[in-house]
Design a protein around this motif. Structure first.
Motif, PDB file in Angstrom:
ATOM      1  N   CYS A 127       1.016  -1.246  -0.032  1.00 44.38           N
ATOM      2  CA  CYS A 127       0.026   0.624   0.238  1.00 44.38           C
ATOM      3  C   CYS A 127       0.915   1.191  -0.309  1.00 44.38           C
ATOM      4  O   CYS A 127       2.158   1.391   0.084  1.00 44.38           O
ATOM      5  N   GLU A 128       0.203   2.306  -0.092  1.00 42.03           N
ATOM      6  CA  GLU A 128       0.816   3.978  -0.084  1.00 42.03           C
ATOM      7  C   GLU A 128       0.974   4.491   0.900  1.00 42.03           C
ATOM      8  O   GLU A 128       1.406   5.458   0.955  1.00 42.03           O
ATOM      9  N   ALA A 129       0.004   4.028   1.736  1.00 43.42           N
ATOM     10  CA  ALA A 129       0.060   4.658   3.200  1.00 43.42           C
ATOM     11  C   ALA A 129      -0.561   4.035   4.114  1.00 43.42           C
ATOM     12  O   ALA A 129      -1.436   2.821   4.108  1.00 43.42           O
ATOM     13  N   LEU A 130       0.144   3.487   5.177  1.00 42.40           N
ATOM     14  CA  LEU A 130      -1.085   2.740   6.359  1.00 42.40           C
ATOM     15  C   LEU A 130      -1.693   3.445   7.219  1.00 42.40           C
ATOM     16  O   LEU A 130      -1.867   4.546   7.176  1.00 42.40           O
ATOM     17  N   ASP A 131      -3.331   2.555   6.725  1.00 42.26           N
ATOM     18  CA  ASP A 131      -4.508   3.204   7.638  1.00 42.26           C
ATOM     19  C   ASP A 131      -3.939   3.826   9.221  1.00 42.26           C
ATOM     20  O   ASP A 131      -4.569   4.625   9.709  1.00 42.26           O
ATOM     21  N   LEU A 132      -3.290   2.803   9.625  1.00 37.39           N
ATOM     22  CA  LEU A 132      -3.581   3.141  11.640  1.00 37.39           C
ATOM     23  C   LEU A 132      -2.201   2.978  11.217  1.00 37.39           C
ATOM     24  O   LEU A 132      -1.907   1.153  11.284  1.00 37.39           O
ATOM     25  N   LEU A 133      -0.849   3.927  12.002  1.00 40.94           N
ATOM     26  CA  LEU A 133       0.244   3.028  12.788  1.00 40.94           C
ATOM     27  C   LEU A 133      -0.070   2.691  13.972  1.00 40.94           C
ATOM     28  O   LEU A 133      -0.338   3.703  14.393  1.00 40.94           O
ATOM     29  N   GLN A 134       0.437   1.759  14.957  1.00 45.84           N
ATOM     30  CA  GLN A 134       0.199   1.532  16.820  1.00 45.84           C
ATOM     31  C   GLN A 134       1.480   1.307  16.459  1.00 45.84           C
ATOM     32  O   GLN A 134       1.820   0.612  16.477  1.00 45.84           O
ATOM     33  N   ILE A 135       1.745   2.186  18.049  1.00 51.18           N
ATOM     34  CA  ILE A 135       3.267   1.455  18.657  1.00 51.18           C
ATOM     35  C   ILE A 135       2.725   0.831  19.790  1.00 51.18           C
ATOM     36  O   ILE A 135       1.873   0.435  20.345  1.00 51.18           O
ATOM     37  N   HIS A 136       3.784  -0.286  18.497  1.00 52.05           N
ATOM     38  CA  HIS A 136       3.234  -1.539  19.474  1.00 52.05           C
ATOM     39  C   HIS A 136       3.749  -1.291  21.136  1.00 52.05           C
ATOM     40  O   HIS A 136       5.145  -1.189  21.698  1.00 52.05           O
ATOM     41  N   ASN A 137       3.063  -2.191  21.785  1.00 51.45           N
ATOM     42  CA  ASN A 137       3.135  -2.472  23.650  1.00 51.45           C
ATOM     43  C   ASN A 137       3.553  -0.930  24.149  1.00 51.45           C
ATOM     44  O   ASN A 137       4.719  -1.098  25.044  1.00 51.45           O
ATOM     45  N   THR A 138       3.174  -0.055  24.093  1.00 51.92           N
ATOM     46  CA  THR A 138       3.739   1.269  24.641  1.00 51.92           C
ATOM     47  C   THR A 138       3.992   1.657  25.890  1.00 51.92           C
ATOM     48  O   THR A 138       2.680   0.992  26.915  1.00 51.92           O
ATOM     49  N   GLU A 139       4.837   2.111  26.546  1.00 54.49           N
ATOM     50  CA  GLU A 139       5.127   2.507  27.789  1.00 54.49           C
ATOM     51  C   GLU A 139       4.907   3.905  28.794  1.00 54.49           C
ATOM     52  O   GLU A 139       4.672   4.408  27.325  1.00 54.49           O
ATOM     53  N   GLY A 152       4.115  12.354  13.855  1.00 54.87           N
ATOM     54  CA  GLY A 152       3.598  13.839  13.078  1.00 54.87           C
ATOM     55  C   GLY A 152       3.973  14.342  11.481  1.00 54.87           C
ATOM     56  O   GLY A 152       3.120  14.317  10.518  1.00 54.87           O
ATOM     57  N   ASP A 153       5.488  13.805  11.194  1.00 54.58           N
ATOM     58  CA  ASP A 153       5.797  13.821  10.457  1.00 54.58           C
ATOM     59  C   ASP A 153       5.775  13.125   9.102  1.00 54.58           C
ATOM     60  O   ASP A 153       5.718  13.533   8.224  1.00 54.58           O
ATOM     61  N   LEU A 154       5.373  12.008   9.475  1.00 49.88           N
ATOM     62  CA  LEU A 154       4.969  10.650   9.009  1.00 49.88           C
ATOM     63  C   LEU A 154       3.726  10.599   8.600  1.00 49.88           C
ATOM     64  O   LEU A 154       3.518  11.043   7.160  1.00 49.88           O
ATOM     65  N   VAL A 155       2.838  11.454   9.040  1.00 52.37           N
ATOM     66  CA  VAL A 155       1.428  11.950   8.749  1.00 52.37           C
ATOM     67  C   VAL A 155       0.944  12.823   7.608  1.00 52.37           C
ATOM     68  O   VAL A 155       0.967  12.546   6.839  1.00 52.37           O
ATOM     69  N   ASP A 156       2.108  13.981   8.259  1.00 58.17           N
ATOM     70  CA  ASP A 156       2.409  14.761   7.222  1.00 58.17           C
ATOM     71  C   ASP A 156       2.452  14.752   5.725  1.00 58.17           C
ATOM     72  O   ASP A 156       2.624  15.287   4.713  1.00 58.17           O
ATOM     73  N   ARG A 157       3.952  13.696   5.851  1.00 64.70           N
ATOM     74  CA  ARG A 157       4.023  12.872   4.203  1.00 64.70           C
ATOM     75  C   ARG A 157       3.670  12.338   4.113  1.00 64.70           C
ATOM     76  O   ARG A 157       3.590  11.489   2.666  1.00 64.70           O
ATOM     77  N   GLY A 158       2.153  12.051   4.219  1.00 66.64           N
ATOM     78  CA  GLY A 158       1.496  10.436   3.813  1.00 66.64           C
ATOM     79  C   GLY A 158       2.280   9.649   3.603  1.00 66.64           C
ATOM     80  O   GLY A 158       1.392   8.336   3.043  1.00 66.64           O
ATOM     81  N   LEU A 159       2.866   8.885   4.488  1.00 70.03           N
ATOM     82  CA  LEU A 159       3.461   7.633   4.833  1.00 70.03           C
ATOM     83  C   LEU A 159       2.397   6.807   5.425  1.00 70.03           C
ATOM     84  O   LEU A 159       1.406   5.582   5.500  1.00 70.03           O
ATOM     85  N   VAL A 160       1.913   7.840   6.667  1.00 67.17           N
ATOM     86  CA  VAL A 160       1.102   7.319   7.998  1.00 67.17           C
ATOM     87  C   VAL A 160      -0.271   7.696   7.620  1.00 67.17           C
ATOM     88  O   VAL A 160      -0.068   9.188   8.183  1.00 67.17           O
ATOM     89  N   ARG A 161      -1.902   7.345   7.867  1.00 65.77           N
ATOM     90  CA  ARG A 161      -2.834   8.232   7.623  1.00 65.77           C
ATOM     91  C   ARG A 161      -3.479   8.544   9.120  1.00 65.77           C
ATOM     92  O   ARG A 161      -3.719   9.824   9.639  1.00 65.77           O
TER      93      ARG A 161
END
Length: 320
Positions: A127-139, A152-161
């Protein structure tokens, strides 16, 4: 946004305040990517896994949860849904810790690691962009400004929605919620035995409009026929599960159906995940959801079930 219909009538709705359209049920894919759960059964062949993913989609499941850490799961999800005229909402995860020390990455190391992880996930998921990127096992101590800036930068660049957090226990989700609307979704472990989040976390998510994703509905097999296989040091879990099993028998249903309906019809969740490697289990869970919410008196009886040793509600403490 008004709900729309999935392929077999399951309503689609927004995940929290995002524009992601999701079904009430989602498929977790750790079991198709690697050995997982009590007994660590190996996943089926690639062909069978891809067929199962496509069958789930055809039956109305419009949300698939995977992770870079789930073995070959991302690759199989990508192969299952590439080239089709329709594609479900796909969520994946990225770790942000040093592979040797498990310390959280910061600064340029974090930026490089996140970017590489996202690029690999995009390639595997086709795919061209990830619909949802989750930080795994967030502490809680990971929730620093540099992490938010990089995401935020990944979202601004269109890699993550959109981005969210996947957490365990109570302290971590509370820390995420304390950051306000910075994060768009929260994935948590929730079951009829582990109801700790009902006191504060889940009502707060609802008040904030944060997307809520439930996992571990069966508490890694405790709320299934495998409960009688638990080792003796997990007796507090077995005893509580047996109480729930008696409630299920009184309704003329199975323990897994009781567990599934309790979570899937919770007033707090947007998506309830379940994992499976068989078409039969897929159909059983869909049928359980279609049976509707549990009666009010059964829900009250479930609220009276307590696990004597609350530490055992976290599988990390099982020592098996």
């Amino acid at each position: 946004m008004s709900p729309s219909k999935g392929k077999e009538g399951m309503e689609l709705h927004s995940l929290g305040t995002t524009d992601l359209q999701v079904s009430s049920l989602g498929l977790g894919t750790v079991q198709i990517g690697m050995p997982y759960g009590i007994g660590q059964p190996a996943p089926p062949s690639d062909r069978d896994c891809i067929h199962l993913l496509q069958e789930a989609f055809s039956r109305g499941i419009h949300f698939f949860d995977t992770a870079a850490a789930y073995g070959r799961s991302e690759e199989l999800v990508g192969r299952a849904f590439s080239g089709g005229s329709q594609r479900p909402t796909i969520a994946t995860k990225a770790t942000i810790v040093h592979p040797q020390t498990s310390a959280p990455l910061r600064g340029q190391s974090l930026k490089k690691h996140l970017e590489e992880s996202v690029r690999r996930s995009l390639e595997r998921l086709k795919c061209e962009a990830l619909d949802l990127l989750q930080i795994h096992n967030t502490e809680p101590n990971w929730l620093q400004e540099d992490l938010f800036e990089k995401l935020g930068d990944l979202v601004d660049r269109g890699l993550v929605r959109n981005w969210g957090a996947s957490t365990y226990d109570i302290e971590a989700p509370l820390a995420v919620l304390a950051r306000g609307r910075t994060c768009c979704s929260l994935q948590v472990a929730y079951s009829l035995l582990d109801r700790r989040l009902e006191r504060e976390v889940l009502p707060t998510c609802q008040e904030m409009g944060m997307g809520t994703i439930f996992r571990s509905v069966f508490l890694q097999g405790v709320l299934s026929d495998r409960l009688h296989q638990l080792p003796s040091h997990l007796n507090p879990l077995r005893e509580a599960a047996i109480e729930a099993e008696k409630l299920a028998e009184g309704m003329g249903i199975s323990l897994p159906e009781l567990a599934f309906r309790y979570v899937a019809h919770s007033p707090f969740g947007d998506v309830t995940l379940f994992g499976t490697t068989s078409s039969e289990e897929l159909q059983e869970n869909l049928a359980a959801f279609s049976a509707g919410p549990l009666p009010a008196d059964v829900i009250r009886n479930i609220a009276a079930i307590e696990v004597a040793d609350q530490r055992l509600l976290s599988p990390a403490n099982w020592d098996i």
